[in-house]
Motif scaffolding. Structure first.
Motif, PDB file in Angstrom:
ATOM      1  N   VAL A  70       0.868  -1.179   0.000  1.00  9.69           N
ATOM      2  CA  VAL A  70       0.000   0.000   0.000  1.00  9.69           C
ATOM      3  C   VAL A  70       0.896   1.218   0.000  1.00  9.69           C
ATOM      4  O   VAL A  70       1.807   1.322   0.817  1.00  9.69           O
ATOM      5  N   ARG A  71       0.673   2.138  -0.942  1.00 12.64           N
ATOM      6  CA  ARG A  71       1.582   3.260  -1.082  1.00 12.64           C
ATOM      7  C   ARG A  71       0.818   4.570  -1.021  1.00 12.64           C
ATOM      8  O   ARG A  71       0.262   5.047  -1.994  1.00 12.64           O
ATOM      9  N   GLY A  72       0.751   5.114   0.162  1.00  8.56           N
ATOM     10  CA  GLY A  72       0.200   6.453   0.302  1.00  8.56           C
ATOM     11  C   GLY A  72      -1.290   6.551   0.064  1.00  8.56           C
ATOM     12  O   GLY A  72      -1.742   7.358  -0.735  1.00  8.56           O
ATOM     13  N   VAL A  73      -2.048   5.700   0.754  1.00  6.77           N
ATOM     14  CA  VAL A  73      -3.506   5.812   0.650  1.00  6.77           C
ATOM     15  C   VAL A  73      -3.990   6.857   1.644  1.00  6.77           C
ATOM     16  O   VAL A  73      -3.524   6.913   2.785  1.00  6.77           O
ATOM     17  N   GLY A  74      -4.923   7.693   1.227  1.00  5.52           N
ATOM     18  CA  GLY A  74      -5.492   8.678   2.136  1.00  5.52           C
ATOM     19  C   GLY A  74      -6.933   8.939   1.770  1.00  5.52           C
ATOM     20  O   GLY A  74      -7.282   9.013   0.600  1.00  5.52           O
ATOM     21  N   PHE A  75      -7.809   9.006   2.775  1.00  5.80           N
ATOM     22  CA  PHE A  75      -9.194   9.405   2.506  1.00  5.80           C
ATOM     23  C   PHE A  75      -9.839   9.875   3.791  1.00  5.80           C
ATOM     24  O   PHE A  75      -9.327   9.629   4.890  1.00  5.80           O
ATOM     25  N   ASP A  76     -10.939  10.567   3.649  1.00  7.10           N
ATOM     26  CA  ASP A  76     -11.739  10.981   4.797  1.00  7.10           C
ATOM     27  C   ASP A  76     -13.110  10.378   4.643  1.00  7.10           C
ATOM     28  O   ASP A  76     -13.666  10.353   3.554  1.00  7.10           O
ATOM     29  N   LEU A  77     -13.643   9.903   5.760  1.00  8.58           N
ATOM     30  CA  LEU A  77     -14.949   9.268   5.707  1.00  8.58           C
ATOM     31  C   LEU A  77     -15.882  10.044   6.619  1.00  8.58           C
ATOM     32  O   LEU A  77     -15.619  10.182   7.811  1.00  8.58           O
ATOM     33  N   LEU A  78     -16.944  10.575   6.040  1.00 12.00           N
ATOM     34  CA  LEU A  78     -17.903  11.334   6.846  1.00 12.00           C
ATOM     35  C   LEU A  78     -18.968  10.385   7.373  1.00 12.00           C
ATOM     36  O   LEU A  78     -19.265   9.368   6.748  1.00 12.00           O
ATOM     37  N   PRO A  79     -19.550  10.712   8.512  1.00 16.20           N
ATOM     38  CA  PRO A  79     -20.552   9.817   9.097  1.00 16.20           C
ATOM     39  C   PRO A  79     -21.713   9.570   8.139  1.00 16.20           C
ATOM     40  O   PRO A  79     -22.171  10.494   7.461  1.00 16.20           O
ATOM     41  N   GLY A  80     -22.162   8.329   8.084  1.00 17.95           N
ATOM     42  CA  GLY A  80     -23.314   7.997   7.266  1.00 17.95           C
ATOM     43  C   GLY A  80     -23.008   7.860   5.790  1.00 17.95           C
ATOM     44  O   GLY A  80     -23.881   7.543   5.001  1.00 17.95           O
ATOM     45  N   SER A  92      -7.348  -7.652  -7.828  1.00 15.52           N
ATOM     46  CA  SER A  92      -6.639  -8.350  -6.768  1.00 15.52           C
ATOM     47  C   SER A  92      -5.182  -7.893  -6.779  1.00 15.52           C
ATOM     48  O   SER A  92      -4.604  -7.677  -7.834  1.00 15.52           O
ATOM     49  N   GLY A  93      -4.636  -7.719  -5.587  1.00 13.48           N
ATOM     50  CA  GLY A  93      -3.259  -7.259  -5.494  1.00 13.48           C
ATOM     51  C   GLY A  93      -3.114  -5.762  -5.547  1.00 13.48           C
ATOM     52  O   GLY A  93      -2.012  -5.238  -5.527  1.00 13.48           O
ATOM     53  N   SER A  94      -4.243  -5.037  -5.604  1.00 16.29           N
ATOM     54  CA  SER A  94      -4.124  -3.581  -5.660  1.00 16.29           C
ATOM     55  C   SER A  94      -3.997  -2.975  -4.268  1.00 16.29           C
ATOM     56  O   SER A  94      -3.841  -1.775  -4.130  1.00 16.29           O
ATOM     57  N   GLY A  95      -4.091  -3.796  -3.248  1.00 16.50           N
ATOM     58  CA  GLY A  95      -3.840  -3.303  -1.903  1.00 16.50           C
ATOM     59  C   GLY A  95      -5.089  -2.881  -1.156  1.00 16.50           C
ATOM     60  O   GLY A  95      -4.994  -2.294  -0.090  1.00 16.50           O
ATOM     61  N   LYS A  96      -6.278  -3.213  -1.689  1.00 13.99           N
ATOM     62  CA  LYS A  96      -7.475  -2.727  -1.009  1.00 13.99           C
ATOM     63  C   LYS A  96      -7.741  -3.471   0.294  1.00 13.99           C
ATOM     64  O   LYS A  96      -8.072  -2.849   1.302  1.00 13.99           O
ATOM     65  N   SER A  97      -7.564  -4.783   0.279  1.00 12.71           N
ATOM     66  CA  SER A  97      -7.794  -5.527   1.521  1.00 12.71           C
ATOM     67  C   SER A  97      -6.730  -5.215   2.557  1.00 12.71           C
ATOM     68  O   SER A  97      -7.025  -5.120   3.750  1.00 12.71           O
ATOM     69  N   VAL A  98      -5.502  -5.054   2.098  1.00 11.10           N
ATOM     70  CA  VAL A  98      -4.416  -4.741   3.038  1.00 11.10           C
ATOM     71  C   VAL A  98      -4.700  -3.395   3.712  1.00 11.10           C
ATOM     72  O   VAL A  98      -4.475  -3.227   4.910  1.00 11.10           O
ATOM     73  N   THR A  99      -5.244  -2.442   2.945  1.00  9.15           N
ATOM     74  CA  THR A  99      -5.605  -1.163   3.529  1.00  9.15           C
ATOM     75  C   THR A  99      -6.599  -1.359   4.672  1.00  9.15           C
ATOM     76  O   THR A  99      -6.418  -0.811   5.764  1.00  9.15           O
ATOM     77  N   SER A 100      -7.626  -2.168   4.406  1.00 10.82           N
ATOM     78  CA  SER A 100      -8.644  -2.347   5.445  1.00 10.82           C
ATOM     79  C   SER A 100      -8.063  -3.055   6.662  1.00 10.82           C
ATOM     80  O   SER A 100      -8.362  -2.696   7.804  1.00 10.82           O
ATOM     81  N   LEU A 101      -7.219  -4.032   6.424  1.00  9.37           N
ATOM     82  CA  LEU A 101      -6.630  -4.751   7.560  1.00  9.37           C
ATOM     83  C   LEU A 101      -5.696  -3.837   8.351  1.00  9.37           C
ATOM     84  O   LEU A 101      -5.614  -3.933   9.578  1.00  9.37           O
ATOM     85  N   ALA A 102      -5.006  -2.947   7.649  1.00 10.29           N
ATOM     86  CA  ALA A 102      -4.120  -2.016   8.347  1.00 10.29           C
ATOM     87  C   ALA A 102      -4.935  -1.078   9.238  1.00 10.29           C
ATOM     88  O   ALA A 102      -4.548  -0.776  10.370  1.00 10.29           O
ATOM     89  N   ILE A 103      -6.078  -0.644   8.727  1.00  8.00           N
ATOM     90  CA  ILE A 103      -6.933   0.234   9.538  1.00  8.00           C
ATOM     91  C   ILE A 103      -7.408  -0.501  10.781  1.00  8.00           C
ATOM     92  O   ILE A 103      -7.429   0.041  11.879  1.00  8.00           O
ATOM     93  N   MET A 104      -7.758  -1.770  10.608  1.00  3.19           N
ATOM     94  CA  MET A 104      -8.267  -2.552  11.739  1.00  3.19           C
ATOM     95  C   MET A 104      -7.136  -3.020  12.648  1.00  3.19           C
ATOM     96  O   MET A 104      -7.386  -3.592  13.702  1.00  3.19           O
ATOM     97  N   GLY A 105      -5.904  -2.837  12.228  1.00  4.30           N
ATOM     98  CA  GLY A 105      -4.777  -3.312  13.029  1.00  4.30           C
ATOM     99  C   GLY A 105      -4.690  -4.821  13.040  1.00  4.30           C
ATOM    100  O   GLY A 105      -4.302  -5.428  14.029  1.00  4.30           O
ATOM    101  N   LEU A 106      -5.054  -5.453  11.932  1.00  2.00           N
ATOM    102  CA  LEU A 106      -5.088  -6.914  11.899  1.00  2.00           C
ATOM    103  C   LEU A 106      -3.942  -7.509  11.077  1.00  2.00           C
ATOM    104  O   LEU A 106      -3.908  -8.692  10.848  1.00  2.00           O
TER     105      LEU A 106
END
Lengths: 747, 328
Positions: A56-66, A75-89
């Motif tokens: 994952v290379r420099g992902v950034g976003f803001d998520l507003l409530p709702g 596959s391999g674009s790093g989307k799942s790794v991003t989510s796991l990194a956020i969850m600390g998994l």
């Protein structure tokens, strides 16, 4: 060193916020104050045998409530790794840098124990595979209650139980009170995914991350689960991060989309921006690569050549450049950053408010709406087969099935087995395939499509029903000679290209095997293999490589080449593209189309993706519980479905078009496939039928007692419109039950 | 490090090369690399190879052989004449040990390799055909497991097998008997593994192409359980060496004049107090032999197991990489 390298590429953008951010300081007003989750410059590295992979290379976003953010990528674009990194998994061996803030609190460098306070409470996750994400030895109720008590230890037993029931009701599980005591194996896949969602929303999370939540499910179940996710979001007001490879799934759900490629976001923006006005060639290619189920006009798909870059090596230029048809020298001068589309360059801060359309391409401004993606990507012309001009009835029959049945006895008892029922996997199937035609069988898993294929491939004398392949009947297949002759007529392409190739064989050996078996001599084999490699679009000098040295799409091409080696008339395709990424899938579909036209092949295809079926087939049969419920020309069946099941299937398919998705009415079928043990006596589909539910009791009786035959429409007018279409329903024009219809208004 | 955005033509060329060949590392290369990372295993391999070399060339380094009696040095402790001393019959212990090690390694390797090969073919055949064939073959296998190996070895090498004994040297006889009783466990393991391989699509593909069963077993099944076979060979070698030592120790294995480590240890047990070198030298060699194999086995398991943590973490190797780059 890593922060330095990322920083140096970012140095081009010289805004205050950016520089402060590089220095590790949060800039004032940098993140919107109301964002629940803001991710900044997230970098993840793994170690592999080849070196360090910068996943994952420099992902950034803001998520507003709702709000819902869709992260789309192959596959391999790093989307799942991003989510796991956020969850600390992620495993401790991974190196994570950057910042993940939940309501302003930094999550990234928290210990596992400190993270537990947030996980499942403020931030929850729904995983891809519902079958393995529930513990089999605990009841469903226990697992929901566990999620509650971990974060609210003071909650009383009654309160947790009441909440669990409420949650199960919310996700649409019937009689939730009794189901609390059920074990996961008593639930179907879709039900388990509902339970997973119930667990995820148990503590009213602020952020819900759904990682491919419907990929493992059937279309009709997918529609149900997406509906449940929608309600869950409405009930809890959570922000949702929806990770998927399917552009259709997010079209109707997401507010913003982030397209990821090679670990980097390459285009972000609102749904409408991305779908109607894509500015990055990769996004344009992705959108053009998806076959559409709602368009009958045949246009070839946009193939994106090549494979994603290897993230072990730092890309010198734009990471998409090697596959991009518009590549120029300027593209190789450093990796482009995300620029606001149409706005001033470099002036805005690195990550403006969510929803701003940004693309990481230096040619963004020249890629307006008027650009034709088919031209850019050199999509091939639609191939025309010499058989297309010949009327169907005048062509030769290559495969004919007559009343084929496959029943499995259901046995019970340890010592003395007694028969407690029969599973009618295939129940009286008849159809034929003519020369140069692609015939597809569609249906949910468990409907008997694969069993049908296996019955054809088996080709055995003792089968129930007659299979005729190229004039050879299975009833006459007594000796190995007839069987061998039949094997020359019929070959198969498998679903999983990796599993279908022996990992210890080189491509040459793989392709030589069927030829050797036909007794061909060595020089002839070599010549034929070179021909085959060219035919399927592989480099002939790659014959000495092993399958693991190819990408998924190339492997599937090898599989196709192997099937074509002995010059068969009919190729059986078992979900030929379902294991492939969208961009690769398009190339394989185009290849199949081309081969059918050039070699005059016939295909028998089994697929669950109706968009692919519509694109490639001439005729289609819809199967439900071992029976064909509707069969006919692909356009008449898709444009004018008569059987309620076909209608439900078609309405459940997500279309990669946000406008259509928002206004379309969906038939959400209730429940799952009925267990074969209590299969209905009359019409198989009556238990889930939306027409049946709306019928008056007198007419319902007919559905319950009589089996509807497969026949053309009764009224002569309808029959004339589509002479080839047959269906098995008494009330094809009946009204649909209002409860099962869902229309999403514009949000 | 400062001018990252400029393109270095050499780097581009290198990247192109990487695109073409180097990215996909052959499985064998990965296995070798992982094996080499395990220092214990490499040490084990080194010891084993050293012992093998010793057993073949060690004989030339001494003027004595296992049959020549030195009447002046009977039952002498290690000295300049006899490096490891002599037995009570006056035979050089060094020569005996070389000879014994060779026989033991020979028995181990032959039995280990051959039994795994038999097991692979037998197990794969069972799994491929299934049904009745599987049932009958499984019955034979179970029957062999039930048979008391010890008694058969005793009968074959001493009383019963007189005819055999005249024609065959005792070590060959022992190899044959050990072979008969050593492949069953592996065969059952391989049977279950192949059964799961049978479900894979490439076996189905071969069947649908009309490839005969014999060819499918030999070309598709056997090679694909190769990693298990390699592991089982080292395990089998250890087992065979230990079995030989044990049988010879209780006097039913290798018969004099043939020597093996087991024979040497067995003869010396009664005189540990009087001729300690006679006991300890062969014992140490045996420990080195089996110990080195056990150390190797551990490394091999690490190398073949894709889930083992042999890769290491991203942090550590990055620093190593940095160091390498800086030193350039």
């Amino acid at each position: 060193m890593s922060s330095e390298t990322t920083a140096s590429t970012e140095r081009t953008a010289d805004s205050v916020a950016e520089r402060l951010h590089i220095a590790g300081l949060p800039a004032p007003g940098y993140a919107p104050a109301d964002a629940v989750l803001s991710v900044r410059d997230l970098n993840v590295r793994f170690n592999s045998e080849n070196g360090v992979v910068h996943a994952v290379r420099g992902v950034g976003f803001d998520l507003l409530p709702g709000k819902t953010l869709g992260i789309v990528g192959e596959s391999g674009s790093g989307k799942s790794v991003t989510s796991l990194a956020i969850m600390g998994l992620l495993p401790p061996t991974a190196e994570i840098t950057g910042s993940v803030r939940l309501n302003g609190k930094e999550l990234l460098r928290l210990s596992d124990k400190a993270m537990c306070k947030y996980r499942g409470n403020d931030i929850a996750m729904v995983f891809q595979d519902p079958l393995s994400s529930l513990t089999p030895v605990y009841t469903v109720g226990h697992q929901i209650i566990e999620a509650l008590t971990v974060h609210h230890p003071k909650m009383s037993k009654q309160a947790t139980e009441a909440r669990a029931v409420e949650l199960l009701r919310m996700v649409g599980i019937p009689s939730p009170k009794d189901r609390l005591k059920a074990f996961p194996h008593e639930f179907s896949g879709g039900m388990r995914q509902r339970v997973m969602i119930a667990i995820a929303i148990a503590n009213n999370p602020r952020v819900l991350i759904a990682d491919e939540p419907t990929t493992a499910l059937d279309v009709t179940i997918q529609a149900q689960v997406l509906e449940v996710l929608h309600t869950a979001q409405e009930e809890t007001g959570a922000a949702v991060v929806m990770i998927t490879h399917d552009l259709g799934v997010v079209a109707g759900m997401a507010d913003d989309i982030m397209v990821m490629y090679a670990g980097k976001p390459v285009e972000t923006g609102s749904v409408d921006d991305i779908y109607y006005n894509p500015r990055m060639p990769y996004t344009m290619g992705l959108l053009g690569a998806v076959p559409r189920v709602d368009i009958s006009e045949k246009i070839s798909l946009v193939p994106i050549e090549g494979i994603p870059p290897n993230l072990v090596h730092k890309p010198t230029g734009c990471s998409f450049a090697p596959r991009c048809p518009l590549v120029s020298d300027a593209c190789l001068q450093g990796e482009p950053e995300l620029w606001p589309v149409g706005g001033p360059r470099g002036g805005a801060n690195g990550l403006p408010a969510s929803g701003t359309h940004q693309a990481a391409c230096i040619k963004t401004d020249s890629l307006g709406a008027e650009v034709d993606v088919h031209e850019i990507f050199h999509a091939p012309a639609v191939p025309v087969s010499r058989f297309d001009a010949v009327p169907r009835l005048e062509r030769k029959t290559v495969l004919e099935l007559k009343d084929v049945r496959k029943h499995f006895p259901l046995l019970k008892g340890a010592l003395i087995k007694r028969r407690i029922g029969t599973v009618k996997a295939v129940d009286g199937l008849s159809f034929d395939i003519r020369e140069g035609e692609c015939f597809s069988i569609v249906g949910e898993s468990g409907c008997g499509k694969t069993t049908t294929l296996l019955e054809i491939m088996e080709f055995h004398k003792d089968q129930d029903g007659e299979v005729t392949i190229g004039g050879l009947s299975n009833k006459a297949a007594s000796d190995a000679r007839t069987k061998n002759a039949m094997r020359k007529e019929l070959q198969m392409v498998f679903q999983d290209p990796t599993g279908a190739l022996d990992p210890r064989f080189t491509v040459y050996e793989v392709l030589a095997e069927p030829l050797e078996n036909q007794g061909m001599d060595k020089p002839a084999i070599r010549k034929r293999i070179m021909e085959l490699m060219k035919l399927v679009g592989l480099q002939p000098d790659h014959v000495n490589r092993f399958p693991n040295q190819f990408s998924g799409g190339q492997r599937q091409r090898i599989g196709i080449a192997r099937a074509l080696a002995v010059n068969p008339k009919l190729v059986v395709l078992d979900e030929p593209v379902s294991a492939l990424d969208v961009s690769v899938q398009a190339g394989v579909i185009n290849l199949l189309d081309k081969l059918r036209a050039e070699l005059g092949l016939s295909y028998l295809m089994v697929a669950h993706d109706l968009s692919v079926v519509r694109h490639i087939s001439n005729r289609v049969a819809v199967m439900y519980l071992g029976k064909i419920v509707e069969i006919g020309d692909v356009d008449s069946v898709f444009d004018n479905p008569r059987h309620p099941y076909t209608r439900a299937l078609l309405s459940a398919i997500p279309v990669p078009d946000p406008q259509v998705e928002r206004t379309r009415e969906r038939i959400i079928l209730q429940g799952d496939l009925p267990s074969p043990l209590d299969a209905p006596k009359g019409c198989n589909f009556a238990t889930r039928c939306p027409v049946f539910a709306a019928l008056p009791a007198a007419k319902q009786e007919k559905c319950l007692t009589l089996e509807p035959p497969l026949e053309p429409a009764a009224s002569s007018q309808a029959a004339q419109a589509a002479p080839d279409q047959q269906f098995a329903c008494f009330f094809p024009d009946g009204e649909l039950d209002a409860d099962m219809l869902v229309v999403h208004g514009a949000p | 490090m400062t001018n990252l955005n400029a393109i270095d033509p050499a780097a581009v060329a290198e990247e192109a090369k990487i695109e073409n060949d180097d990215v996909v590392i052959a499985k064998s290369a990965i296995i070798l690399r992982r094996f080499l990372r395990n220092k214990t295993a490499v040490a084990g391999l080194a010891i084993f190879l050293a012992l093998t070399v010793f057993s073949f060339v060690g004989g030339y380094l001494t003027p004595w052989d296992k049959e020549t009696i030195d009447p002046f040095n009977i039952g002498m402790p290690p000295s300049a004449d006899h490096l490891l001393g002599t037995s009570q019959a006056g035979i050089d212990l060094y020569a005996l040990t070389v000879e014994g090690t060779r026989i033991s390694i020979l028995i181990g390797l032959v039995v280990g390799l051959a039994s795994v090969l038999i097991a692979a073919i037998y197990g794969c055949t069972m799994a491929y055909f299934g049904g009745k064939v599987d049932k009958v073959m499984l019955f034979i296998l179970e029957a062999l497991i039930m048979m008391p190996a010890l008694l058969v070895v005793a009968v074959a090498t001493s009383g019963g097998g007189n005819g055999l004994q005249e024609n065959l040297p005792s070590w060959l006889l022992l190899i044959i008997v050990l072979l008969v009783f050593s492949w069953m466990g592996t065969a059952r393991l391989i049977r279950s593994l192949s059964m799961s391989l049978m479900q894979r699509d490439f076996v189905k593909a071969a069947q649908y192409m009309g490839i005969p069963a014999r060819r499918i077993v030999w070309r598709h099944l056997v090679p694909n359980i190769g990693s298990l076979l390699v592991l089982d060979i080292t395990r089998g070698v250890t087992g065979a060496i230990l079995a030989e030592v044990a049988f010879s120790f209780i006097g039913i294995g290798i018969k004099v004049p043939d020597v093996s480590l087991g024979v040497l240890i067995g003869q010396a047990t009664s005189q540990v107090a009087t001729f300690p070198w006679m006991f300890w030298v062969p014992l140490v060699v045996m420990f080195l032999l089996t110990g080195s194999l056990a150390m190797m086995n551990d490394g091999l398991r690490d190398a073949f197991d894709p889930s083992s943590g042999s890769i290491g973490s991203a942090n550590r190797s990055k620093t190593q990489k940095t160091a390498k780059k800086n030193s350039k």
